[in-house]
Write a protein that holds these residues in place. Sequence first.
Motif, PDB file in Angstrom:
ATOM      1  N   ALA A 119       5.574   4.155   1.885  1.00 22.17           N
ATOM      2  CA  ALA A 119       5.791   2.845   2.510  1.00 22.17           C
ATOM      3  C   ALA A 119       7.273   2.504   2.562  1.00 22.17           C
ATOM      4  O   ALA A 119       7.762   1.939   3.554  1.00 22.17           O
ATOM      5  N   THR A 120       7.998   2.854   1.508  1.00 22.80           N
ATOM      6  CA  THR A 120       9.435   2.584   1.473  1.00 22.80           C
ATOM      7  C   THR A 120      10.174   3.441   2.487  1.00 22.80           C
ATOM      8  O   THR A 120      11.067   2.965   3.204  1.00 22.80           O
ATOM      9  N   MET A 132      13.018  -6.801  -9.403  1.00 17.72           N
ATOM     10  CA  MET A 132      11.705  -7.057  -8.812  1.00 17.72           C
ATOM     11  C   MET A 132      10.759  -7.630  -9.859  1.00 17.72           C
ATOM     12  O   MET A 132      10.904  -7.383 -11.050  1.00 17.72           O
ATOM     13  N   ASP A 133       9.758  -8.348  -9.390  1.00 17.47           N
ATOM     14  CA  ASP A 133       8.594  -8.718 -10.191  1.00 17.47           C
ATOM     15  C   ASP A 133       7.528  -7.678  -9.869  1.00 17.47           C
ATOM     16  O   ASP A 133       6.740  -7.839  -8.939  1.00 17.47           O
ATOM     17  N   GLN A 134       7.520  -6.588 -10.624  1.00 19.44           N
ATOM     18  CA  GLN A 134       6.760  -5.394 -10.272  1.00 19.44           C
ATOM     19  C   GLN A 134       5.269  -5.558 -10.587  1.00 19.44           C
ATOM     20  O   GLN A 134       4.904  -6.093 -11.632  1.00 19.44           O
ATOM     21  N   HIS A 135       4.429  -5.047  -9.661  1.00 23.09           N
ATOM     22  CA  HIS A 135       2.979  -5.212  -9.790  1.00 23.09           C
ATOM     23  C   HIS A 135       2.206  -3.908  -9.638  1.00 23.09           C
ATOM     24  O   HIS A 135       0.991  -3.930  -9.474  1.00 23.09           O
ATOM     25  N   HIS A 136       2.862  -2.766  -9.682  1.00 14.73           N
ATOM     26  CA  HIS A 136       2.196  -1.467  -9.525  1.00 14.73           C
ATOM     27  C   HIS A 136       1.477  -1.359  -8.183  1.00 14.73           C
ATOM     28  O   HIS A 136       0.386  -0.797  -8.086  1.00 14.73           O
ATOM     29  N   GLY A 137       2.094  -1.903  -7.142  1.00 14.27           N
ATOM     30  CA  GLY A 137       1.511  -1.834  -5.813  1.00 14.27           C
ATOM     31  C   GLY A 137       2.392  -1.074  -4.858  1.00 14.27           C
ATOM     32  O   GLY A 137       3.171  -0.209  -5.259  1.00 14.27           O
ATOM     33  N   ALA A 138       2.272  -1.403  -3.565  1.00 12.98           N
ATOM     34  CA  ALA A 138       3.028  -0.701  -2.538  1.00 12.98           C
ATOM     35  C   ALA A 138       3.781  -1.663  -1.625  1.00 12.98           C
ATOM     36  O   ALA A 138       4.186  -1.286  -0.529  1.00 12.98           O
ATOM     37  N   PRO A 144      -0.436   3.938 -10.371  1.00 18.79           N
ATOM     38  CA  PRO A 144      -1.026   3.143  -9.293  1.00 18.79           C
ATOM     39  C   PRO A 144      -0.172   3.137  -8.035  1.00 18.79           C
ATOM     40  O   PRO A 144      -0.697   3.127  -6.920  1.00 18.79           O
ATOM     41  N   GLY A 145       1.147   3.144  -8.200  1.00 21.15           N
ATOM     42  CA  GLY A 145       2.029   3.181  -7.042  1.00 21.15           C
ATOM     43  C   GLY A 145       1.928   4.492  -6.275  1.00 21.15           C
ATOM     44  O   GLY A 145       2.039   4.514  -5.045  1.00 21.15           O
TER      45      GLY A 145
END
Length: 242
Positions: free
Chosen positions: A137-138, A67-73, A128-129
């Motif tokens: 969400a997952t 993944m290109d991880q962004h500390h989101g959901a 943040p996640g």
Amino acid sequence: MGPVFYWRVDDGPSVRAFTARSGGVSEGPYAALNLGGHVGDDATAVLENRRRLAAALALDVERVVYMDQHHGAEVAVVEGPVDAPPPVDALITEVPDLALVAMVADCVPVLIRDADGPAIAAVHAGRPGLLAGVVPATVAALRDLGARRLRATVGPSVCARCYEVPVDLREAAAAIRPEARAISWTGTPAIDVAAGVVAQLAADAVTVDWVPGCTREDPALFSHRREGRTGRSAGVIVRRSA
């Protein structure tokens, strides 16, 4: 030398593992099995490290999805190898022999599988996640695909006594899950991100296995809090074909 696993289980239907930092070719602060291509390491070394991880899973390297991880959901469902890492913090697939990777260097890696079906997921859950709700969400996305009996394996991360934060950040995390409120080893405010993630999973009726280990305390693991410039370990999950 192949990659060293901090923890690995191969139970036939699936392989779940968390890598250690040994068994790769990276040098300096990234030594040795750095799997992160975004941290300043030599790109050729990262590719070789990823090739070694794929080989240890008996897969071609293109069948290991990052993944290109962004500390989101954000959550992405993938149906095969990808041209570029999706800009998300959770991956789901129902495709056999396709490995999903969550990279960490203190954050919580979460590997989820349907005990009765093909769906699997890899989740990158930092502070943040946790606040954004990437784990719920997952779980919701997996259930939308028909998964019902979910089991999660939560990997090593920075522990509460090592994750000192300002009091306002701690209270923001505690507002999401009270279990995340903690005190550091010096008595200052801290966050237990993993406890918060485990509580989110339990609230969604997901069975949890929690692998012990603190990234900051254990030199076998990469830790941004301990070292600053460093590599990335991985949580990886793959469902085998029959």
